[in-house]
Motif scaffolding. Structure first.
Motif, mmCIF file in Angstrom:
data_model
loop_
_atom_site.group_PDB
_atom_site.id
_atom_site.type_symbol
_atom_site.label_atom_id
_atom_site.label_comp_id
_atom_site.label_asym_id
_atom_site.label_seq_id
_atom_site.Cartn_x
_atom_site.Cartn_y
_atom_site.Cartn_z
ATOM 1 N N ARG A 1 -114.943 8.176 -71.298
ATOM 2 C CA ARG A 1 -116.951 8.201 -71.679
ATOM 3 C C ARG A 1 -117.033 7.075 -73.067
ATOM 4 O O ARG A 1 -118.179 7.140 -73.290
ATOM 5 C CB ARG A 1 -116.579 9.670 -71.263
ATOM 6 C CG ARG A 1 -116.532 10.034 -70.189
ATOM 7 C CD ARG A 1 -117.337 11.419 -69.764
ATOM 8 N NE ARG A 1 -116.673 12.366 -70.101
ATOM 9 C CZ ARG A 1 -115.488 13.189 -70.002
ATOM 10 N NH1 ARG A 1 -114.881 13.427 -69.250
ATOM 11 N NH2 ARG A 1 -115.033 13.762 -70.931
ATOM 12 N N ALA B 1 -116.905 3.749 -73.212
ATOM 13 C CA ALA B 1 -117.513 3.067 -71.891
ATOM 14 C C ALA B 1 -119.124 2.454 -72.340
ATOM 15 O O ALA B 1 -119.274 1.279 -71.955
ATOM 16 C CB ALA B 1 -118.076 3.088 -71.048
ATOM 17 N N PRO B 2 -119.965 2.910 -73.136
ATOM 18 C CA PRO B 2 -121.422 2.542 -73.745
ATOM 19 C C PRO B 2 -120.874 1.461 -74.881
ATOM 20 O O PRO B 2 -122.027 0.085 -74.810
ATOM 21 C CB PRO B 2 -121.979 3.780 -74.178
ATOM 22 C CG PRO B 2 -121.304 5.608 -73.667
ATOM 23 C CD PRO B 2 -119.647 4.532 -73.257
ATOM 24 N N ALA C 1 -119.914 -1.197 -72.566
ATOM 25 C CA ALA C 1 -121.969 -1.578 -72.048
ATOM 26 C C ALA C 1 -122.464 -3.425 -72.215
ATOM 27 O O ALA C 1 -123.313 -3.459 -71.853
ATOM 28 C CB ALA C 1 -122.835 -0.218 -71.481
ATOM 29 N N THR C 2 -122.868 -2.820 -73.758
ATOM 30 C CA THR C 2 -124.101 -3.445 -74.390
ATOM 31 C C THR C 2 -122.796 -5.139 -74.493
ATOM 32 O O THR C 2 -123.725 -5.135 -74.794
ATOM 33 C CB THR C 2 -123.415 -2.928 -76.032
ATOM 34 O OG1 THR C 2 -122.459 -2.897 -77.067
ATOM 35 C CG2 THR C 2 -124.374 -1.501 -75.650
ATOM 36 N N ALA D 1 -116.868 3.216 -65.197
ATOM 37 C CA ALA D 1 -117.368 4.141 -66.605
ATOM 38 C C ALA D 1 -118.382 3.076 -67.000
ATOM 39 O O ALA D 1 -119.207 3.716 -67.996
ATOM 40 C CB ALA D 1 -116.189 4.478 -67.698
ATOM 41 N N VAL D 2 -118.087 1.551 -67.316
ATOM 42 C CA VAL D 2 -118.807 1.098 -68.328
ATOM 43 C C VAL D 2 -120.125 0.287 -67.471
ATOM 44 O O VAL D 2 -121.417 -0.452 -67.832
ATOM 45 C CB VAL D 2 -118.137 -0.532 -68.600
ATOM 46 C CG1 VAL D 2 -119.372 -1.488 -68.307
ATOM 47 C CG2 VAL D 2 -116.798 -0.304 -69.141
ATOM 48 N N SER E 1 -121.478 2.536 -65.145
ATOM 49 C CA SER E 1 -122.605 3.577 -65.777
ATOM 50 C C SER E 1 -123.489 3.844 -66.004
ATOM 51 O O SER E 1 -124.377 4.134 -66.570
ATOM 52 C CB SER E 1 -121.535 5.144 -65.165
ATOM 53 O OG SER E 1 -122.546 6.343 -65.390
ATOM 54 N N ALA E 2 -122.408 3.395 -67.823
ATOM 55 C CA ALA E 2 -123.266 3.715 -68.548
ATOM 56 C C ALA E 2 -124.250 1.890 -68.957
ATOM 57 O O ALA E 2 -124.869 2.339 -69.825
ATOM 58 C CB ALA E 2 -121.583 3.073 -70.328
ATOM 59 N N GLN E 3 -123.797 1.309 -67.875
ATOM 60 C CA GLN E 3 -125.022 -0.174 -68.115
ATOM 61 C C GLN E 3 -126.203 0.566 -67.863
ATOM 62 O O GLN E 3 -127.126 -0.036 -67.591
ATOM 63 C CB GLN E 3 -124.306 -1.540 -67.162
ATOM 64 C CG GLN E 3 -123.771 -2.213 -68.268
ATOM 65 C CD GLN E 3 -122.594 -3.640 -67.595
ATOM 66 O OE1 GLN E 3 -122.286 -2.838 -66.441
ATOM 67 N NE2 GLN E 3 -122.904 -4.720 -67.768
ATOM 68 N N SER F 1 -127.515 3.275 -68.146
ATOM 69 C CA SER F 1 -128.188 4.025 -68.684
ATOM 70 C C SER F 1 -128.811 3.581 -69.634
ATOM 71 O O SER F 1 -129.824 3.580 -70.593
ATOM 72 C CB SER F 1 -126.859 4.673 -69.544
ATOM 73 O OG SER F 1 -126.228 5.597 -68.545
#
Length: 635
Positions: free
Chosen positions: A398, A401-402, A405-406, A434-435, A437-439, A441
């Protein structure tokens, strides 16, 4: 507000400045033809010289990368100064008094005061450097020696010593004519209950210079046990020193940063010294502040506005402070067009300690072994968790992943998703979810900041527009201009003659002479690009023997043709012989080709007409052509 420099002064300073002398400070120049100098281009790597300077014309051009312009443009591109600064620097160099318009009455940014602050800093640097050899500077010399720096290294970086005295520097500078107010404004002295006293006392001193090499402040390292001040003490903010916009060592590194498309960001003055001495001559450091947006702008200007092939390499200590610095740098990573990396020394050694312990080669290997910033940050995050437990692995996934995602490049994002799965011990499909989902966000507002690849973030963000010149566009413009459509085919004798004629018309107008030039610009040109330049020359023909001839021609052509005119004005002419005779022979050859064309047309017309009067007129015209051809040949 300070006024603009008079246009007449701008032209006068340029006319009085030998562009060869200015460029010669940066490039080793040798004779490259009649009135020309050549050397290795400072704007790109090359093994054989393709960079030409023509002092008589006042311009330079690289036939390898296409860079070219006048002496002002050279300083703008090489030192990344504003146009006003370039004019003021050259005026000061030749001792020319500038005049200002718009009611300003003085140099920009109260330049008179600015000049005094710079002069005070220069005098202080000389004082500190001289004092490094004094007996009381032994702690400073011992500090340098213990870190592997000899006297030559200290001299190269301008390292000095501030004596343990309350007012020795103050007295020295007052004796040189500086006022107390100027010393306070320069940050060289402080004011307290005891009055005015030297800011730096009993410390090793590093001069901090701007990109042009002018000393704007100092960094001072504590040496003595009874010094209760901070470990490092810098010049406070002044009119010339803005710590958030300054990178230590940039004046020494800028040329290699531009050539190698690489910058290495280290954490201190001694790390910069160690890197440079180990051959990493692109190393710089911040000055008493964390790496920020303004530093990024400075680096991007030096490396280029859009250089996705470049490399920005950060070095961080493995301790908590280093991890915090890495996190801050990662938060700004996407402001770079260049690729970002992290280099960490073995056993957590910084470049200075690594060089001392294992030598120069170890420092080079440290930089060569850099890891992509994304990989470094993912590892930093994942390794904070207990990966032996299910809960720890889930938490690591978790947290990582953010970061993944960037990443905007889909191929790179897929690769780092697999890396995140491997490092966290998660299944690939779980990491992918997870990635994604972070994308979602991030797309809802969780972005780390503007992407420099977007139009709004590209270019020289934050720079004020330089003062312009008549006939020139804004040198800070980032809009790409179209290239000329028709390039010369030099295997075609006609186009080759056209090109050579334009060269001598631009470079040797006096030798060509007004009469020949007037006849030459009437010749129809085969190459459309040559024709555009010919028309520009024709429009300014009445002023061809006056100073600024090439500049006036440049002002007449569309922007897309400026590189062509610049190249023609600098291209090498044959060495040896009479330059004037050569110039005239080239133009005469152009005119003779046109006379032959006219004669061929008249001959064709003569064969098609039966009218006696018209035949007589054609015959007379043909005689006139032959007379002019004989005159050209000197018969």
């Amino acid at each position: 507000m300070a006024g603009r420099i008079r246009q007449s002064d701008i032209e006068e300073v340029k006319a009085r400045t030998n562009i060869g002398d200015i460029i010669g400070d940066y490039v080793s120049l040798k004779t490259g033809g009649v009135g020309a100098l050549k050397g290795l281009c400072p704007f790109h790597d090359e093994k054989s010289p393709s960079f030409y300077v023509r002092p008589g014309v006042g311009r330079y051009h690289c036939f390898g990368c296409g860079e070219g312009g006048d002496v002002y443009e050279f300083l703008l591109k090489m030192d990344h100064v504003s146009f006003t600064d370039a004019v003021e620097r050259l005026a000061a160099r030749i001792g020319y008094q500038l005049h200002y318009e718009e009611g300003g009455g003085g140099p920009s940014e109260s330049s008179g005061n600015r000049a005094r602050l710079l002069a005070a800093n220069a005098a202080a640097e000389e004082f500190f450097r001289d004092r490094l050899s004094a007996p009381d500077a032994d702690p400073g010399r011992r500090f340098l020696g213990e870190r592997g720096f000899d006297a030559a290294a200290a001299a190269h970086f301008g390292v000095g010593f501030a004596p343990k005295s309350w007012d020795e520097l103050t007295k020295h500078l007052r004796g040189k004519g500086f006022t107390q107010e100027e010393l306070l404004a320069a940050g060289l002295v402080s004011q307290g209950d005891r009055g005015v006293y030297d800011r730096f006392r009993g410390r090793l001193i590093w001069p901090i210079r701007d990109v042009t090499g002018q000393t704007i402040g100092f960094g001072a390292r504590r040496l003595l046990d009874d010094d209760k001040g901070p470990k490092y003490l810098n010049t406070p903010e002044t009119a010339v020193y803005k710590k958030a916009q300054v990178l230590y060592g940039l004046d020494l590194a800028k040329r290699d940063i531009s050539r190698q498309d690489q910058v290495v960001v280290v954490e201190g003055y001694t790390d910069v010294m160690a890197c440079h001495l180990a051959g990493i001559t692109t190393a710089v450091a911040t000055c008493g502040t964390s790496f920020g947006v303004d530093h990024i702008k400075v680096i991007r200007r030096v490396m280029g506005d859009d250089n996705s092939q470049g490399s920005v390499i950060f070095t961080f200590d493995p301790d908590a402070a280093g991890q915090k610095a890495a996190t801050r740098a990662f938060g700004e990573e996407q402001r770079f067009s260049a690729q970002t990396y992290v280099a960490v020394g073995p056993e957590g050694l910084d470049p200075c300690d690594l060089r001392l312990a294992k030598g120069d080669d170890a420092v080079r290997r440290m930089i060569e072994g850099r890891k992509p910033m994304y990989e470094f940050m993912i590892r930093q995050v994942v390794e904070r968790f207990d990966l032996d437990s299910v809960e720890g692995r889930a938490a690591a996934l978790r947290a990582g992943a953010p970061i993944v995602a960037t990443i905007r490049d889909p191929a790179a994002q897929n690769g780092y998703t697999r890396e995140l799965a491997r490092l966290s011990g998660a299944e690939l499909q779980d990491a992918t979810r997870a990635v994604r989902s972070a994308q979602h966000s991030v797309s809802r507002g969780g972005s780390r900041g503007a992407d420099p690849r977007d139009a709004s973030a590209s270019g020289r963000a934050g720079q004020s527009a330089p003062q312009g010149r008549a006939g020139y566009g804004d040198t800070g413009a980032s809009a790409e201009q179209p290239r000329p459509i028709a390039q010369a085919d030099l295997t075609d004798p006609t186009q080759r003659t056209e090109r050579e004629s334009l060269m001598v018309l631009l470079q040797l107008p006096t030798e060509v002479g007004a009469e020949r030039a007037a006849r030459a610009v009437q010749v129809p040109f085969v190459n459309p690009t040559h024709a555009v330049v010919r028309d520009a020359i024709a429009s300014q023909l009445a002023t061809m023997t006056q100073p600024g001839w090439v500049d006036r021609v440049l002002a007449e052509v569309p922007q897309a043709y400026v590189p062509t005119v610049n190249a023609l004005a600098v291209a090498a002419l044959p060495q040896g012989g009479d330059a004037g005779r050569y110039a005239r022979s080239i133009v005469d050859g152009l005119i003779d080709r046109d006379l032959l064309r006219e004669k061929a047309e008249l001959t064709s017309r003569l064969g098609r007409t039966e009218d006696p009067e018209l035949r007589r007129q054609i015959s007379l015209a043909m005689v006139a052509i032959e007379t002019e051809r004989r005159r050209l040949r000197g018969e």
